[in-house]
Design a protein around this motif. Sequence first.
Motif, PDB file in Angstrom:
ATOM      1  N   THR A 271       0.836  -1.209   0.000  1.00 46.05           N
ATOM      2  CA  THR A 271       0.000   0.000   0.000  1.00 46.05           C
ATOM      3  C   THR A 271       0.866   1.253   0.000  1.00 46.05           C
ATOM      4  O   THR A 271       0.544   2.246  -0.655  1.00 46.05           O
ATOM      5  CB  THR A 271      -0.936  -0.009   1.219  1.00 46.05           C
ATOM      6  OG1 THR A 271      -1.652  -1.244   1.245  1.00 46.05           O
ATOM      7  CG2 THR A 271      -1.938   1.137   1.156  1.00 46.05           C
ATOM      8  N   GLN A 272       1.975   1.202   0.728  1.00 51.70           N
ATOM      9  CA  GLN A 272       2.887   2.343   0.777  1.00 51.70           C
ATOM     10  C   GLN A 272       3.600   2.540  -0.555  1.00 51.70           C
ATOM     11  O   GLN A 272       3.758   3.667  -1.036  1.00 51.70           O
ATOM     12  CB  GLN A 272       3.921   2.125   1.889  1.00 51.70           C
ATOM     13  CG  GLN A 272       3.337   2.065   3.291  1.00 51.70           C
ATOM     14  CD  GLN A 272       4.320   1.510   4.302  1.00 51.70           C
ATOM     15  OE1 GLN A 272       5.538   1.638   4.141  1.00 51.70           O
ATOM     16  NE2 GLN A 272       3.806   0.871   5.343  1.00 51.70           N
ATOM     17  N   GLU A 273       4.012   1.437  -1.157  1.00 47.31           N
ATOM     18  CA  GLU A 273       4.857   1.489  -2.351  1.00 47.31           C
ATOM     19  C   GLU A 273       4.069   1.781  -3.625  1.00 47.31           C
ATOM     20  O   GLU A 273       4.564   2.474  -4.523  1.00 47.31           O
ATOM     21  CB  GLU A 273       5.594   0.156  -2.506  1.00 47.31           C
ATOM     22  CG  GLU A 273       6.670   0.137  -3.556  1.00 47.31           C
ATOM     23  CD  GLU A 273       7.922   0.900  -3.152  1.00 47.31           C
ATOM     24  OE1 GLU A 273       8.779   1.113  -4.024  1.00 47.31           O
ATOM     25  OE2 GLU A 273       8.043   1.301  -1.961  1.00 47.31           O
ATOM     26  N   TYR A 274       2.840   1.288  -3.715  1.00 48.80           N
ATOM     27  CA  TYR A 274       2.116   1.347  -4.988  1.00 48.80           C
ATOM     28  C   TYR A 274       0.889   2.242  -4.961  1.00 48.80           C
ATOM     29  O   TYR A 274       0.121   2.262  -5.925  1.00 48.80           O
ATOM     30  CB  TYR A 274       1.746  -0.076  -5.431  1.00 48.80           C
ATOM     31  CG  TYR A 274       2.962  -0.947  -5.585  1.00 48.80           C
ATOM     32  CD1 TYR A 274       3.936  -0.645  -6.541  1.00 48.80           C
ATOM     33  CD2 TYR A 274       3.173  -2.054  -4.763  1.00 48.80           C
ATOM     34  CE1 TYR A 274       5.076  -1.416  -6.677  1.00 48.80           C
ATOM     35  CE2 TYR A 274       4.307  -2.838  -4.896  1.00 48.80           C
ATOM     36  CZ  TYR A 274       5.267  -2.508  -5.849  1.00 48.80           C
ATOM     37  OH  TYR A 274       6.401  -3.267  -5.975  1.00 48.80           O
ATOM     38  N   GLY A 275       0.713   2.986  -3.873  1.00 50.63           N
ATOM     39  CA  GLY A 275      -0.339   3.985  -3.820  1.00 50.63           C
ATOM     40  C   GLY A 275       0.187   5.351  -4.207  1.00 50.63           C
ATOM     41  O   GLY A 275       1.292   5.487  -4.740  1.00 50.63           O
TER      42      GLY A 275
END
Length: 321
Positions: A271-275
């Motif tokens: 969620t952190q990387e691809y949001g």
Amino acid sequence: MLILLELCLASYLVCGKTLSCKQILTSTTSLTLPTSTIAPTTEYVEYIPGNINLLISVPHDGTVKLETIPDRTAGIKINGMCNYNTLGINLNAVNPSDICKIVTGRDLYASDIAKTLLQEYQTLSGFTAMPHIVIANLHRTKVDFNRGINEAAQEHPLAETIYKDYHEMIKKVRQTFRGQGLVIDLHGQNHKQNSTELGYLWTKDELDNFDYTSPSSVKGLMKRKGVTAKEIISGFTSLGYMLEEAGYKAVPSNRQINPGSDRYYRGGYITQEYGSRDGGNIDAIQIEVPSEIRYEGGPEVNAKYGRKLAEIIKTFFEHYY
């Protein structure tokens, strides 16, 4: 026909190897692809191709335990940083405050929900739309695909290769998106609250204090549509509101706008990387499904939730994307 050709191209770009366009075009008279049509980059990462800017990631329901990859172990802090290369170190002799704990439990039957969601989404769309799905088949004891690579693979070459395969898959699917898009990272939790936890990267403390100043994983959506954090987490078109209306407890939602004394997961590495926290127009939301729904209630409870989740995500996606 054009949509089908685009779908073939997207599948080729992501996998490098998959069913040929001729096979896809002749296997069905509609847009739908059977759920058995899975094109893996390796036997440990499955990809089901879609044709819209929506990706469902399922990183923790793998069952394969490769003997050639050792089980992951807890790490130790060295100069304040976690080190997972602990071969020859007696962890029992290490100060507990210096132990970097890991989680190895499987999110039982989360992938069943994802596949039910896929089938129902196709049906609801009249077989004109389907999300992409990426599923990890390797067990979490070997690789944790929702962590940074050091904790996830612990410097084992094969573990690192499989980890990179999963994340390259997500990246290449995202590259096929035209404009804004959404990544749903689907998980399971055993908090015994029978509540779906929706993670937008706001911490438990931030939600409890109504502090939405830190950037969320849907920052792009909020900016693009001019919606507030409260609308995102509890408005009429929020995932939380729609789950509650369907009879499923959710947090945050209109019923429970913050976790309070409940346990809560805010969203992990994927969620952190691809949001859109750090920019861009592709958002991410982590969905943590409770054990009461995934397996304690049996297969029909699992399937019923998957069908309803498809309807809710479809409504959310069509409204905002």
